[in-house]
Design a protein around this motif. Structure first.
Motif, mmCIF file in Angstrom:
data_model
loop_
_atom_site.group_PDB
_atom_site.id
_atom_site.type_symbol
_atom_site.label_atom_id
_atom_site.label_comp_id
_atom_site.label_asym_id
_atom_site.label_seq_id
_atom_site.Cartn_x
_atom_site.Cartn_y
_atom_site.Cartn_z
ATOM 1 N N LYS A 69 0.832 -1.206 0.000
ATOM 2 C CA LYS A 69 0.000 0.000 0.000
ATOM 3 C C LYS A 69 0.864 1.253 0.000
ATOM 4 O O LYS A 69 0.557 2.234 -0.712
ATOM 5 C CB LYS A 69 -0.902 -0.021 1.244
ATOM 6 N N ILE A 70 1.956 1.251 0.794
ATOM 7 C CA ILE A 70 2.860 2.401 0.838
ATOM 8 C C ILE A 70 3.477 2.665 -0.537
ATOM 9 O O ILE A 70 3.561 3.821 -0.985
ATOM 10 C CB ILE A 70 3.960 2.177 1.895
ATOM 11 N N ARG A 71 3.897 1.597 -1.200
ATOM 12 C CA ARG A 71 4.462 1.751 -2.551
ATOM 13 C C ARG A 71 3.429 2.336 -3.514
ATOM 14 O O ARG A 71 3.745 3.187 -4.357
ATOM 15 C CB ARG A 71 4.952 0.407 -3.056
ATOM 16 N N GLN A 72 2.181 1.880 -3.370
ATOM 17 C CA GLN A 72 1.108 2.376 -4.227
ATOM 18 C C GLN A 72 0.877 3.860 -3.983
ATOM 19 O O GLN A 72 0.752 4.648 -4.940
ATOM 20 C CB GLN A 72 -0.168 1.576 -3.959
ATOM 21 N N VAL A 73 0.835 4.250 -2.680
ATOM 22 C CA VAL A 73 0.621 5.660 -2.333
ATOM 23 C C VAL A 73 1.790 6.511 -2.818
ATOM 24 O O VAL A 73 1.595 7.620 -3.352
ATOM 25 C CB VAL A 73 0.421 5.813 -0.811
ATOM 26 N N LYS A 74 3.011 5.998 -2.665
ATOM 27 C CA LYS A 74 4.188 6.729 -3.142
ATOM 28 C C LYS A 74 4.135 6.916 -4.648
ATOM 29 O O LYS A 74 4.506 7.985 -5.182
ATOM 30 C CB LYS A 74 5.461 5.985 -2.749
ATOM 31 N N SER A 75 3.689 5.894 -5.349
ATOM 32 C CA SER A 75 3.578 5.979 -6.806
ATOM 33 C C SER A 75 2.548 7.035 -7.200
ATOM 34 O O SER A 75 2.779 7.849 -8.116
ATOM 35 C CB SER A 75 3.177 4.606 -7.360
ATOM 36 N N GLU A 76 1.401 7.019 -6.482
ATOM 37 C CA GLU A 76 0.374 8.023 -6.771
ATOM 38 C C GLU A 76 0.887 9.418 -6.446
ATOM 39 O O GLU A 76 0.637 10.385 -7.186
ATOM 40 C CB GLU A 76 -0.886 7.719 -5.944
ATOM 41 N N LEU A 77 1.619 9.547 -5.346
ATOM 42 C CA LEU A 77 2.165 10.845 -4.945
ATOM 43 C C LEU A 77 3.176 11.342 -5.977
ATOM 44 O O LEU A 77 3.187 12.538 -6.315
ATOM 45 C CB LEU A 77 2.822 10.721 -3.565
ATOM 46 N N PHE A 78 3.984 10.426 -6.482
ATOM 47 C CA PHE A 78 4.956 10.796 -7.511
ATOM 48 C C PHE A 78 4.236 11.307 -8.765
ATOM 49 O O PHE A 78 4.653 12.306 -9.377
ATOM 50 C CB PHE A 78 5.821 9.589 -7.854
ATOM 51 N N ALA A 79 3.130 10.631 -9.106
ATOM 52 C CA ALA A 79 2.365 11.041 -10.292
ATOM 53 C C ALA A 79 1.766 12.434 -10.075
ATOM 54 O O ALA A 79 1.774 13.281 -10.987
ATOM 55 C CB ALA A 79 1.271 10.025 -10.576
ATOM 56 N N ALA A 116 -0.483 12.767 3.918
ATOM 57 C CA ALA A 116 -1.058 12.441 5.227
ATOM 58 C C ALA A 116 -1.279 10.927 5.349
ATOM 59 O O ALA A 116 -0.984 10.325 6.388
ATOM 60 C CB ALA A 116 -2.382 13.178 5.418
ATOM 61 N N GLU A 117 -1.787 10.343 4.249
ATOM 62 C CA GLU A 117 -2.005 8.892 4.255
ATOM 63 C C GLU A 117 -0.678 8.154 4.370
ATOM 64 O O GLU A 117 -0.561 7.164 5.128
ATOM 65 C CB GLU A 117 -2.729 8.474 2.980
ATOM 66 N N LEU A 118 0.339 8.654 3.649
ATOM 67 C CA LEU A 118 1.659 8.012 3.682
ATOM 68 C C LEU A 118 2.262 8.103 5.086
ATOM 69 O O LEU A 118 2.842 7.121 5.585
ATOM 70 C CB LEU A 118 2.590 8.685 2.666
ATOM 71 N N LYS A 119 2.089 9.249 5.714
ATOM 72 C CA LYS A 119 2.598 9.410 7.082
ATOM 73 C C LYS A 119 1.911 8.430 8.033
ATOM 74 O O LYS A 119 2.563 7.794 8.868
ATOM 75 C CB LYS A 119 2.369 10.856 7.541
ATOM 76 N N SER A 120 0.589 8.323 7.883
ATOM 77 C CA SER A 120 -0.170 7.398 8.723
ATOM 78 C C SER A 120 0.279 5.952 8.486
ATOM 79 O O SER A 120 0.444 5.173 9.432
ATOM 80 C CB SER A 120 -1.664 7.537 8.426
ATOM 81 N N MET A 127 3.222 4.975 7.384
ATOM 82 C CA MET A 127 4.570 4.792 7.910
ATOM 83 C C MET A 127 4.547 4.590 9.430
ATOM 84 O O MET A 127 5.295 3.776 9.980
ATOM 85 C CB MET A 127 5.453 5.983 7.548
ATOM 86 N N ILE A 128 3.667 5.356 10.105
ATOM 87 C CA ILE A 128 3.520 5.185 11.560
ATOM 88 C C ILE A 128 3.022 3.772 11.866
ATOM 89 O O ILE A 128 3.516 3.096 12.767
ATOM 90 C CB ILE A 128 2.548 6.242 12.131
ATOM 91 N N GLU A 129 2.026 3.332 11.056
ATOM 92 C CA GLU A 129 1.488 1.980 11.233
ATOM 93 C C GLU A 129 2.568 0.931 10.960
ATOM 94 O O GLU A 129 2.667 -0.078 11.675
ATOM 95 C CB GLU A 129 0.301 1.774 10.298
ATOM 96 N N LEU A 130 3.403 1.190 9.929
ATOM 97 C CA LEU A 130 4.483 0.257 9.591
ATOM 98 C C LEU A 130 5.496 0.162 10.737
ATOM 99 O O LEU A 130 5.933 -0.940 11.102
ATOM 100 C CB LEU A 130 5.181 0.715 8.306
ATOM 101 N N ASN A 131 5.864 1.323 11.307
ATOM 102 C CA ASN A 131 6.797 1.318 12.442
ATOM 103 C C ASN A 131 6.212 0.560 13.632
ATOM 104 O O ASN A 131 6.927 -0.176 14.331
ATOM 105 C CB ASN A 131 7.140 2.754 12.845
ATOM 106 N N ASP A 132 4.916 0.744 13.840
ATOM 107 C CA ASP A 132 4.252 0.052 14.950
ATOM 108 C C ASP A 132 4.271 -1.462 14.732
ATOM 109 O O ASP A 132 4.552 -2.235 15.667
ATOM 110 C CB ASP A 132 2.807 0.553 15.067
ATOM 111 N N ILE A 133 3.993 -1.880 13.507
ATOM 112 C CA ILE A 133 4.012 -3.320 13.193
ATOM 113 C C ILE A 133 5.423 -3.878 13.331
ATOM 114 O O ILE A 133 5.621 -4.980 13.861
ATOM 115 C CB ILE A 133 3.450 -3.574 11.778
ATOM 116 N N ASN A 134 6.413 -3.105 12.834
ATOM 117 C CA ASN A 134 7.807 -3.557 12.958
ATOM 118 C C ASN A 134 8.199 -3.735 14.418
ATOM 119 O O ASN A 134 8.889 -4.701 14.783
ATOM 120 C CB ASN A 134 8.752 -2.553 12.297
ATOM 121 N N LYS A 135 7.742 -2.789 15.262
ATOM 122 C CA LYS A 135 8.038 -2.897 16.699
ATOM 123 C C LYS A 135 7.385 -4.152 17.284
ATOM 124 O O LYS A 135 8.004 -4.882 18.066
ATOM 125 C CB LYS A 135 7.534 -1.650 17.422
#
Length: 292
Positions: A80-90, A161-165, A167-175
């Motif tokens: 999902k993060i990659r998808q959002v980054k791709s959309e953001l890049f576009a 904002a979605e990407l930040k959210s 990333m926070i979720e990703l850090n939480d899962i990694n922890k």
């Protein structure tokens, strides 16, 4: 050495052997009881360890399942993060292309309105009217580009904002994954230690069982020896009793014979006989009558 003395010596030797064997048997039986008690204690300990091992294995499987679920969530989240980054890049690319539209949307609309009003209200030469129409078309294209840039900007804000959210979720899962991995390692270490303890206890149980079997074999051998010696001891005692009874009987018969001769002498001499003399003679007569 007489037979009686030989039997007495044999009985003493056999009694000593029996006593010694019984003491050995009692000592070995006591040791077997102690070994069995120690083995039971080890068995109870190993049961406790195995029960703990079972619980730890269940805990380990639960932790692995939780971690695997989190890893699957992380995989989807990264996707999902990659998808959002791709959309953001576009969207950033759209913004980059719209940099030429520096004029505000309101000014562009106002300029289009004024030009359209001129065409409607003024009598313009054909050449001027064509020029204005081309300018309106250019401004409308610019307006569309500016509107697209505004939409792209707003979408960029939302995507950031979605990407930040995310990333926070990703850090939480990694922890969470790291925490569970540490727990898994801790459980694995405990399992390894318990397995070693179980192995040592099992070795102790096997050693106790071996000692018990060895002592049981010794006990059986001693019992077999006692089963051989005790009949010999009883036989020797029986023979001794027979010898002593025979000797006693011989003494009694000698005394009786002497008394009988004395009573017969008194009878022949016509002397007064005692009741004892009569009993002896009567017993003799009865014996002689029985023999006749």
């Amino acid at each position: 050495m007489s037979n009686e003395e030989k039997l007495l010596q044999q009985i003493d030797e056999l009694r000593g052997q029996i006593k010694c064997l019984k003491e050995q048997r009692a000592e070995i039986a006591s040791r077997i009881r102690e070994l069995k008690a120690e083995r039971r204690e080890l068995i109870e300990k190993i049961k406790g360890y195995r029960s703990e091992l079972q619980k730890l294995r269940e805990t380990l499987n639960e932790l692995k399942e939780k971690r695997q679920n989190l890893i699957s969530q992380r995989r989807e989240l990264i996707k999902k993060i990659r998808q959002v980054k791709s959309e953001l890049f576009a969207k950033k690319s759209v913004l980059s292309n719209a940099r030429g539209a520096n004029v505000t949307i309101g000014k562009i609309k106002s300029r289009i309105d004024r030009l359209e009003w001129r065409i409607i209200t003024e009598s313009l030469p054909l050449e001027e009217e064509n020029r204005i129409i081309k300018e309106i078309a250019r401004l409308e294209a610019l307006l569309e580009k500016a509107l697209e840039a505004r939409r792209a900007y707003e979408e960029c804000k939302e995507l950031r904002a979605e990407l930040k959210s995310l990333m926070i979720e990703l850090n939480d899962i990694n922890k969470k994954i790291n925490d569970i991995s540490e727990k898994i390692n801790s459980v694995r270490n405990r399992i390894g230690a318990l397995k070693e303890d179980v192995s040592n206890l099992q070795q102790g149980i096997d050693e106790k069982s071996k000692e018990i079997m060895e002592d049981a074999q010794k006990l059986a051998e001693i019992t077999e020896q006692l089963n051989e010696i005790i009949p010999k001891y009883r036989e020797a005692q029986s023979k001794l009793r027979e010898i002593r009874l025979g000797r006693k009987k011989a003494v009694e018969e000698a005394i009786l014979s002497k008394k009988r001769e004395e009573a017969e002498r008194k009878l022949k001499e016509g002397k007064r006989l005692t009741f004892e003399d009569l009993k002896i003679l009567y017993g003799l007569n009865n014996k002689e009558s029985s023999n006749a």
